[in-house]
Design a protein around this motif. Sequence first.
Motif, short mmCIF file in Angstrom:
data_model
loop_
_atom_site.label_atom_id
_atom_site.label_comp_id
_atom_site.label_asym_id
_atom_site.label_seq_id
_atom_site.Cartn_x
_atom_site.Cartn_y
_atom_site.Cartn_z
N ARG A 15 0.84 -1.21 0.00
CA ARG A 15 0.00 0.00 0.00
C ARG A 15 0.87 1.25 0.00
N GLN A 16 1.96 1.21 0.77
CA GLN A 16 2.85 2.37 0.83
C GLN A 16 3.52 2.61 -0.53
N MET A 17 3.97 1.53 -1.18
CA MET A 17 4.60 1.68 -2.50
C MET A 17 3.61 2.23 -3.53
N VAL A 18 2.38 1.72 -3.50
CA VAL A 18 1.35 2.20 -4.42
C VAL A 18 1.07 3.67 -4.15
N LYS A 19 0.94 4.01 -2.87
CA LYS A 19 0.64 5.40 -2.50
C LYS A 19 1.76 6.35 -2.92
N LEU A 20 3.00 5.99 -2.64
CA LEU A 20 4.13 6.84 -3.03
C LEU A 20 4.19 7.03 -4.54
N THR A 21 3.98 5.94 -5.27
CA THR A 21 4.01 6.00 -6.74
C THR A 21 2.91 6.92 -7.27
N LEU A 22 1.70 6.72 -6.78
CA LEU A 22 0.56 7.48 -7.30
C LEU A 22 0.53 8.92 -6.80
N ASN A 23 0.89 9.15 -5.53
CA ASN A 23 0.97 10.52 -5.01
C ASN A 23 2.00 11.32 -5.81
N GLY A 24 3.12 10.67 -6.13
CA GLY A 24 4.18 11.33 -6.90
C GLY A 24 3.73 11.76 -8.28
N ALA A 25 2.69 11.09 -8.80
CA ALA A 25 2.16 11.44 -10.12
C ALA A 25 0.93 12.35 -10.01
N GLY A 26 0.63 12.79 -8.78
CA GLY A 26 -0.46 13.75 -8.61
C GLY A 26 -1.83 13.18 -8.28
N TYR A 27 -1.89 11.90 -7.97
CA TYR A 27 -3.17 11.28 -7.60
C TYR A 27 -3.32 11.25 -6.08
N ASP A 28 -4.57 11.32 -5.61
CA ASP A 28 -4.85 11.10 -4.19
C ASP A 28 -5.07 9.61 -4.00
N VAL A 29 -4.63 9.08 -2.87
CA VAL A 29 -4.80 7.65 -2.59
C VAL A 29 -5.47 7.47 -1.24
N VAL A 30 -6.52 6.65 -1.24
CA VAL A 30 -7.18 6.25 -0.01
C VAL A 30 -6.85 4.77 0.16
N GLU A 31 -6.44 4.38 1.37
CA GLU A 31 -6.00 3.00 1.59
C GLU A 31 -7.01 2.18 2.38
N ALA A 32 -7.02 0.88 2.11
CA ALA A 32 -7.81 -0.08 2.88
C ALA A 32 -6.99 -1.36 3.01
N GLY A 33 -7.05 -2.01 4.18
CA GLY A 33 -6.24 -3.19 4.45
C GLY A 33 -6.84 -4.50 3.99
N ASP A 34 -8.11 -4.47 3.59
CA ASP A 34 -8.75 -5.66 3.02
C ASP A 34 -10.03 -5.24 2.32
N GLY A 35 -10.66 -6.20 1.64
CA GLY A 35 -11.85 -5.89 0.86
C GLY A 35 -13.00 -5.37 1.69
N SER A 36 -13.16 -5.90 2.90
CA SER A 36 -14.24 -5.47 3.79
C SER A 36 -14.10 -3.99 4.16
N GLU A 37 -12.89 -3.59 4.49
CA GLU A 37 -12.62 -2.18 4.84
C GLU A 37 -12.87 -1.28 3.63
N ALA A 38 -12.44 -1.73 2.46
CA ALA A 38 -12.65 -0.95 1.23
C ALA A 38 -14.14 -0.80 0.93
N LEU A 39 -14.88 -1.89 1.08
CA LEU A 39 -16.31 -1.86 0.80
C LEU A 39 -17.03 -0.91 1.75
N LYS A 40 -16.64 -0.90 3.02
CA LYS A 40 -17.24 0.02 4.00
C LYS A 40 -17.01 1.47 3.57
N LYS A 41 -15.80 1.76 3.10
CA LYS A 41 -15.50 3.12 2.65
C LYS A 41 -16.36 3.48 1.44
N ALA A 42 -16.47 2.56 0.50
CA ALA A 42 -17.27 2.80 -0.72
C ALA A 42 -18.74 2.98 -0.37
N GLU A 43 -19.26 2.12 0.49
CA GLU A 43 -20.66 2.21 0.90
C GLU A 43 -20.93 3.46 1.72
N GLY A 44 -19.88 3.97 2.38
CA GLY A 44 -20.00 5.18 3.18
C GLY A 44 -19.94 6.46 2.37
#
Length: 122
Positions: A15-44
Amino acid sequence: MTKTILSVDDSASIRQMVKLTLNGAGYDVVEAGDGSEALKKAEGGMSAHMVVTDLNMPIMDGLALIKELRKLPAYRGIPIVLLTTESDDEKKKEAKLAGATGWITKPFKQDQLLAVVKKVIG
């Protein structure tokens, strides 16, 4: 407007490598540690322009996450790319049927990830 990418992986270092790579290219990154956490964020109400998810994770894996995200109106058309150590053709077919847009095999090169992101969301 800055584009937001949801990065889902049970490995904090990935997640850190993805975030550093994408932040460096100007994208915002939101992280989740598993599918359940990601789904909660999306549903929220968290809106993303793209999702980059691992396949093999505890609680909810990448395929289950993709299937659930595709049920949400806000996530029906957004690109979802798997970033995984798996390279099995059957798994790739299964992912495509679930609604995955693409597939990147770990370990990934930063320019490879950026090329995929630019291709699918600009």
